[in-house]
Every structure is written in structure tokens, then in C-alpha cells.
Design an enzyme around this catalytic site. Structure first.
Site, PDB file in Angstrom:
ATOM      1  N   HIS A   1      85.626  89.139 -24.564  1.00 31.63           N
ATOM      2  CA  HIS A   1      86.065  88.816 -23.203  1.00 31.63           C
ATOM      3  C   HIS A   1      87.549  88.423 -23.103  1.00 31.63           C
ATOM      4  CE1 HIS A   1      85.072  84.578 -24.031  1.00 31.63           C
ATOM      5  NE2 HIS A   1      83.783  84.735 -23.862  1.00 31.63           N
TER       6      HIS A   1
ATOM      7  N   HIS B   1      72.285  78.489 -26.877  1.00 30.41           N
ATOM      8  CA  HIS B   1      73.378  78.899 -25.985  1.00 30.41           C
ATOM      9  C   HIS B   1      73.000  80.232 -25.347  1.00 30.41           C
ATOM     10  CE1 HIS B   1      77.195  79.690 -24.280  1.00 30.41           C
ATOM     11  NE2 HIS B   1      77.849  80.154 -25.329  1.00 30.41           N
TER      12      HIS B   1
ATOM     13  N   GLU C   1      74.925  82.499 -23.727  1.00 35.54           N
ATOM     14  CA  GLU C   1      75.861  83.614 -23.571  1.00 35.54           C
ATOM     15  C   GLU C   1      75.252  84.829 -24.285  1.00 35.54           C
ATOM     16  OE1 GLU C   1      80.026  82.806 -24.341  1.00 35.54           O
ATOM     17  OE2 GLU C   1      80.602  84.710 -23.415  1.00 35.54           O
TER      18      GLU C   1
ATOM     19  N   ASP D   1      76.120  87.066 -26.287  1.00 37.57           N
ATOM     20  CA  ASP D   1      76.291  87.373 -27.711  1.00 37.57           C
ATOM     21  C   ASP D   1      75.220  86.679 -28.563  1.00 37.57           C
ATOM     22  OD1 ASP D   1      77.741  85.133 -26.772  1.00 37.57           O
ATOM     23  OD2 ASP D   1      78.993  85.080 -28.556  1.00 37.57           O
TER      24      ASP D   1
ATOM     25  N   HIS E   1      79.793  75.887 -25.235  1.00 37.80           N
ATOM     26  CA  HIS E   1      80.871  76.550 -24.563  1.00 37.80           C
ATOM     27  C   HIS E   1      80.552  76.793 -23.098  1.00 37.80           C
ATOM     28  CE1 HIS E   1      82.390  80.959 -23.979  1.00 37.80           C
ATOM     29  NE2 HIS E   1      83.318  80.166 -23.580  1.00 37.80           N
TER      30      HIS E   1
ATOM     31  N   ASP F   1      78.500  77.696 -30.583  1.00 38.26           N
ATOM     32  CA  ASP F   1      79.902  78.164 -30.636  1.00 38.26           C
ATOM     33  C   ASP F   1      80.845  77.187 -31.360  1.00 38.26           C
ATOM     34  OD1 ASP F   1      79.448  80.567 -29.396  1.00 38.26           O
ATOM     35  OD2 ASP F   1      80.229  79.963 -27.448  1.00 38.26           O
TER      36      ASP F   1
ATOM     37  N   TYR G   1      90.258  80.875 -32.689  1.00 42.64           N
ATOM     38  CA  TYR G   1      88.998  80.773 -31.938  1.00 42.64           C
ATOM     39  C   TYR G   1      89.038  79.563 -31.002  1.00 42.64           C
ATOM     40  CZ  TYR G   1      83.940  80.319 -31.218  1.00 42.64           C
ATOM     41  OH  TYR G   1      82.688  80.207 -30.669  1.00 42.64           O
TER      42      TYR G   1
ATOM     43  N   HIS H   1      79.012  81.715 -34.989  1.00 36.58           N
ATOM     44  CA  HIS H   1      79.989  82.752 -35.374  1.00 36.58           C
ATOM     45  C   HIS H   1      80.677  82.324 -36.666  1.00 36.58           C
ATOM     46  CE1 HIS H   1      79.784  84.717 -31.448  1.00 36.58           C
ATOM     47  NE2 HIS H   1      80.038  83.579 -30.852  1.00 36.58           N
TER      48      HIS H   1
HETATM   49 FE1  FEO Z   1      79.823  81.256 -25.825  1.00 39.51          FE
HETATM   50 FE2  FEO Z   1      79.389  82.864 -28.831  1.00 39.51          FE
HETATM   51  O1  FEO Z   1      79.142  82.536 -26.993  1.00 39.51           O
END
Ligand code: FEO
Length: 402
Positions: free
Chosen positions: A28, A82, A84, A86, A148, A167, A195, A228
Site C-alpha cells: 500500500h 489483526h 488487515e 495480508d 496497526h 504487525d 517498516y 512479518h
Molecule cells: Fe497491518 Fe501486516 O497488516
């Protein structure tokens, strides 16, 4: 389901069962030149529990890694830390496939998942501080709203001292090394900083509170398992200290000059400002948006004390490359900066005023008068640029010595 994928045991009862995305180059708007991972974790408790899922196209890879440990159909609980995409992109398909006894998310997570999937999801809400028995061990939840997203939470497995931090403490880095201590410290710090700057920066006040809450919880955390990048199992204070530093955004003696140029006039001005600041003892980064990605700019700004921005006027506006980076920077809310604006023009000259207005919206304190040049800057204008650079240097040195 292919058997080329394996799980990685990370503690007595936990396996990494995520996916490696070697190809992603844009997250994004944040450029990710080294790819990413979407981490998911399998807790081998009495109630076998999957922590998080992965981006939709990677579901089979995750299921294959789970299958290297157990039949995925044996999963009892699924926890979504989370919402999101991903991490939850394949969540409903996973639930449909493995048919767990129960699935859990934070209260906001349940709401968000319903809005994303337009489906009731049958996911149960858990509250901040709530504990979930897995039979022979226990998970505890901590809401981390805005790290996040508003739905985000940490899950803590006391038995192994593993904090599943979604995150937080992550980085976009595709590797086969699963642990941070297997990678060079400089590479880790660069990737973690990039990041933080591109994802976490606007939520820095929440980061400071969350670090305090994790300490106050009295948890004997041995491992940060983010969603991640690599897992932190040694020297957790290193990444915690970095997060403290980045969240506080204490000004340093670094100045970042960001500009775009049409016919090199604004570039001449940028160089005059940068040279003067460097001669005055500042660490200077000069970034041309004709060539540099916005992600690199925010990485440089993360530990800066001054932001100086320049653009020529094009059609009564700033150049689109500068509009791009200014919008991005404004959204990421870097704090405690001083700054100024400059630029060249042919006849109308709105760019400097517009840039200065955006800096003010960003709460950058303007400490030097703007400098404009009609067409190509003459010697007197370049002297004004040098004066601007000296003024920034003097003010920044004064502030960091206080
Ligand atoms: Fe806020 Fe890795 O997604």
C-alpha cells in the site's frame, strides 16, 4: 497440497507455518524491495491453535506447512490478531477448510472481519486482558488498537513466553532465516526502521503506551513472534529500545532536503541549502523525488530534526512528485521537526507558499523565510539559500543541545 513446504519449530510448543512472498514490491504505497513474509503460528496445545492466517494467494503454502506437523483438520482454535487482508485474506476459507471448534478475534476485529467479508464469520470476540484456555496452556489477549489498525491485538502464550505481536516488531523482508539473530544487525535495523517509518510511525504515541503495558503485564516474554519478517528470540531489548527511540522522535542533527526539479533551478537551490547545512555541521540527506521513492524519504525523516522541501511551480501547483511525497509524509505524521520551503518559478510561483502551508499542516515548525527564484537562480538567490541552510543548522543545533 504440495509437500515442498515445512513448518519451523520456534519454541517447545509453537511452529512457524507462514508464507514467504519473495515478489511483493509494493505494500500500500510502501516499496518493499526485499519482499515480505506473512507469518502464521501453530500452537501444539491440547486445543491446537492457529494464530493468524496469511494473504489470500498464500493459503495453500500455509496449509502445507501446517500439514508437515499435523492434519490441518485437527486445528481446534483459530485466533485472528489483526484483520488487515495480508493476515486475514484467506481466513474464512481456512475456517471453512479446517472447521475449527472456535475462532476468535478482538471485539473490533470481529466487526472489521464482518465488514471485510460481508459474512457473519461466526468469530467470537475476546476482550482486552481475557484469557483463553487451550487445555494444558493458556493464551492471554492485549488489545493494541492502532498498532496497526483499531482491531489489532497481541496474544501471549505464557507457557513458552511467546508474544504474538502481529504487525509490531515486524519488517518486510523475505528470507529463509526465521530468527532475527540469524541476520546481520545492520540489515535488521535498516529493515525494521523502514517498516516503522512507513507503517507504524503515525501511531508512535500508542507504541509508547503499549511498550509500557507489556512491561507492566509482568509477562516473561522470551520471544516476539510478529506477522512479518524474522522472529526475535534473543536480546529483545534491542528492538524494544529501537521502538522507544523511533516512537519518541527526539530531534537529531540530521536534516533532510526533499525536492523535485524541472530544469535544475530548484535542484541548484536544494544543493546550496544542503551544502550550507553540511558546512555548518549537520548530517544532510539530499533526496530528489525525480529519482527517489517516497518510502526512502520517510525512512530518512524518521531520525531527522529538520525537513526542508522544494518544488518549482507547475500549472499553479507543486510538481506531482512533490505532491506525492508530501501527502505520504503528512499521513505518517513525523513529529518534532523544524523546516522551511523553497523553489523556482516562471511567472505565478505558488509552489513555495503551498509547500510551506503543508509543512505547517504537518506541524513542522517553520524557522526560516522561504526562498523563491524566478527561472534560474542568480548568485544573490543562492546566497539566500545558503542563509536558509545556516539558519536551519543554527536552530537545530540549539534545540538538540537543550
Ligand atoms: Fe497491518 Fe501486516 O497488516
Amino acid at each position: 497440497m504440495t509437500d515442498i513446504y515445512s513448518a519451523v519449530k520456534i519454541s517447545d510448543h509453537v511452529y512457524w507455518v507462514g508464507a514467504i512472498d519473495w515478489s511483493i514490491r509494493d505494500f500500500h504505497g510502501y516499496t518493499t524491495p526485499h519482499g515480505s513474509t506473512y507469518n502464521a503460528y501453530l500452537i501444539m496445545a491440547d486445543k491446537i491453535t492457529l494464530i493468524d492466517a496469511v494473504k489470500a494467494p498464500f493459503m495453500d503454502e500455509m496449509l502445507a506447512r501446517i500439514a508437515s506437523v499435523i492434519d490441518p483438520a485437527r486445528i481446534d482454535y483459530v485466533v485472528s490478531n489483526h484483520s488487515e487482508q495480508d493476515h486475514c485474506g484467506c481466513l474464512l476459507r481456512v475456517i471453512d477448510r479446517v472447521k475449527p471448534e472456535k475462532a476468535f478475534a478482538s471485539t473490533m476485529g470481529v466487526k472489521t472481519l464482518k465488514e471485510i467479508f460481508h459474512d457473519d464469520c461466526s468469530i467470537l470476540p475476546v476482550k482486552d486482558g481475557e484469557k483463553l484456555s487451550l487445555g494444558n496452556m493458556e493464551l492471554q489477549f492485549m488489545e493494541t488498537r492502532m498498532i496497526h489498525w483499531p482491531d489489532s491485538m497481541f496474544s501471549y502464550l505464557e507457557k513458552d513466553g511467546v508474544l504474538f505481536s502481529q504487525d509490531a516488531f515486524g519488517m518486510h523482508l523475505a528470507t529463509f532465516e526465521r530468527f532475527a539473530d540469524e541476520l546481520p544487525p545492520d540489515e535488521l535495523e535498516y529493515e525494521a526502521a523502514t517498516y516503522y517509518a512507513n507503517i507504524v510511525l503515525p501511531y508512535s504515541p500508542v507504541v509508547l503506551k503499549t511498550l509500557e503495558r507489556v512491561s507492566a503485564a509482568g509477562w516473561a516474554v522470551k520471544m516476539f513472534a510478529p506477522d512479518h519478517g524474522p522472529i526475535w528470540r534473543k536480546d529483545l531489548n534491542v528492538i524494544m529500545d529501537l521502538y522507544q527511540k523511533w516512537a519518541r522522535q527526539k530531534p537529531t542533527d540530521k536534516a533532510v532536503v526533499v525536492y523535485a526539479t524541472m530544469w535544475h533551478s530548484t535542484e541548484m537551490m536544494a544543493k546550496a541549502i544542503a551544502e550550507a547545512m553540511a558546512a555548518a555541521g549537520l548530517r544532510v540527506r539530499l533526496l530528489s523525488m525525480n529519482d527517489v521513492h517516497r518510502s526512502e524519504v520517510v525512512y530518512e525523516v524518521l531520525e531527522a530534526g529538520a525537513l526542508i522541501v522544494g518544488s518549482p511551480t507547475l500549472n499553479n501547483n507543486i510538481l506531482p512528485q512533490m505532491a506525492d511525497v508530501m501527502t505520504y509524509l503528512k499521513g505518517l505524521k513525523p513529529a518534532n521537526l523544524i523546516g522551511a520551503a523553497f523553489g523556482s518559478f516562471g511567472w505565478s510561483g505558488e509552489s513555495v507558499k503551498d509547500l510551506e502551508a503543508t509543512l505547517k499542516e504537518m506541524k513542522v515548525e517553520i524557522v526560516a523565510d522561504p526562498v523563491s527564484a524566478r527561472h534560474v537562480p542568480r548568485e544573490d538567490v543562492l546566497e539566500k539559500c545558503a542563509h536558509l541552510g545556516k539558519a536551519i543548522a543554527a536552530e537545530l543545533k540549539k534545540r538538540i543541545s537543550q
